[in-house]
Design a protein around this motif. Sequence first.
Motif, short mmCIF file in Angstrom:
data_model
loop_
_atom_site.label_atom_id
_atom_site.label_comp_id
_atom_site.label_asym_id
_atom_site.label_seq_id
_atom_site.Cartn_x
_atom_site.Cartn_y
_atom_site.Cartn_z
N ALA A 174 9.43 -4.03 -11.30
CA ALA A 174 10.45 -4.67 -12.13
C ALA A 174 11.33 -3.67 -12.85
O ALA A 174 12.40 -4.01 -13.32
CB ALA A 174 9.75 -5.60 -13.14
N SER A 175 10.87 -2.43 -12.96
CA SER A 175 11.66 -1.41 -13.65
C SER A 175 12.93 -1.07 -12.92
O SER A 175 13.85 -0.47 -13.47
CB SER A 175 10.82 -0.12 -13.82
OG SER A 175 10.50 0.42 -12.54
N GLY A 176 12.99 -1.42 -11.63
CA GLY A 176 14.19 -1.13 -10.86
C GLY A 176 14.05 0.07 -9.96
O GLY A 176 14.87 0.29 -9.08
N SER A 177 13.01 0.89 -10.13
CA SER A 177 12.77 2.03 -9.27
C SER A 177 12.12 1.57 -7.97
O SER A 177 11.25 0.72 -7.96
CB SER A 177 11.87 3.05 -9.97
OG SER A 177 12.49 3.54 -11.14
N GLN A 235 0.82 -1.20 0.00
CA GLN A 235 0.00 0.00 0.00
C GLN A 235 0.86 1.25 0.00
O GLN A 235 0.46 2.28 -0.53
CB GLN A 235 -0.90 -0.01 1.23
CG GLN A 235 -1.95 -1.12 1.20
CD GLN A 235 -2.83 -1.10 2.43
OE1 GLN A 235 -2.58 -0.33 3.35
NE2 GLN A 235 -3.85 -1.93 2.45
N THR A 236 2.02 1.19 0.62
CA THR A 236 2.87 2.38 0.70
C THR A 236 4.20 2.22 0.01
O THR A 236 4.82 3.19 -0.38
CB THR A 236 3.12 2.74 2.17
OG1 THR A 236 3.68 1.60 2.83
CG2 THR A 236 1.83 3.14 2.86
N THR A 276 3.56 4.53 -4.24
CA THR A 276 3.48 3.40 -5.19
C THR A 276 3.83 3.83 -6.60
O THR A 276 3.77 3.04 -7.52
CB THR A 276 2.06 2.82 -5.17
OG1 THR A 276 1.12 3.86 -5.47
CG2 THR A 276 1.74 2.22 -3.81
N PHE A 277 4.19 5.13 -6.76
CA PHE A 277 4.55 5.64 -8.08
C PHE A 277 5.90 6.36 -8.00
O PHE A 277 5.97 7.59 -8.05
CB PHE A 277 3.48 6.60 -8.61
CG PHE A 277 2.13 5.97 -8.77
CD1 PHE A 277 1.84 5.18 -9.87
CD2 PHE A 277 1.14 6.14 -7.80
CE1 PHE A 277 0.59 4.60 -10.03
CE2 PHE A 277 -0.10 5.55 -7.93
CZ PHE A 277 -0.38 4.76 -9.04
#
Length: 248
Positions: A25-28, A19-20, A34-35
């Motif tokens: 998978a992008s590595g970020s 939730q937080t 969550t963004f």
Amino acid sequence: MKFYLLLAFCSVSIAASAQTNTFPASGSVGIGTTFPRAYLDVATASLNTLTSVLGRLPEGNSDSSGSYLGVHTYVTQPGPCNSFSLEHKFYGRLNSSINFYRGGSYTGGFITFTTNNGTERMRLDDNGNLGIGTTNTGSYKLAVEGVIGARKIKITQASWADFVFDEDYELPSLAETAGYIKKYKHLPGVPDEAEVKKEGVDVGEMNKVLLQKVEELTLYLIEMKREQEEQRKVVEEQRRRIEELERK
């Protein structure tokens, strides 16, 4: 089998905190969001909060918030006010910090630097003016409240006082200078005490003015020497004539 069970356990733990936090998978990596908009994005839902610790010491770590270097957020409204601080705390007590202030709008921010117990020592304002020991830089690129110590200071000047030695320079007579001093209580071309107290002194320009006075004094001395030499010749000539008359 144990390996698969461990993966399943980790998957459940990550899902519970999804939730937080997010580990896409992008590595970020996002913490508190969550963004994530960077490789590491640390967000907070509330202001005036210690959001991240970049390093922590074991010494004093059990006292209040401990000993650390971290990022602290602050209330940003109304502006201008502090948005972020890079803070050094020891035993939970603020020592030094770099504070990032927002301006009155989206731009116009400035930076302050604190030491000792969080006392501001230096400020770089939104116009690029630096104040040391003062929060008021005025229109100066560098404003210092206190004594400056230096081995050498170089000041560039657009002109210098060598014009005094030009053939067409009108050197004021000593009588004119004496009259000016008697009337105004300062040298011609030199600012008086009231002006200096009000406006301060341009060091480069003042050195030029003082050099002009030194060069004028040099010309006075040269003239006095010339007159003395002429008087000496006259006296010697008179003495020679007297001695000739005495021999007769």
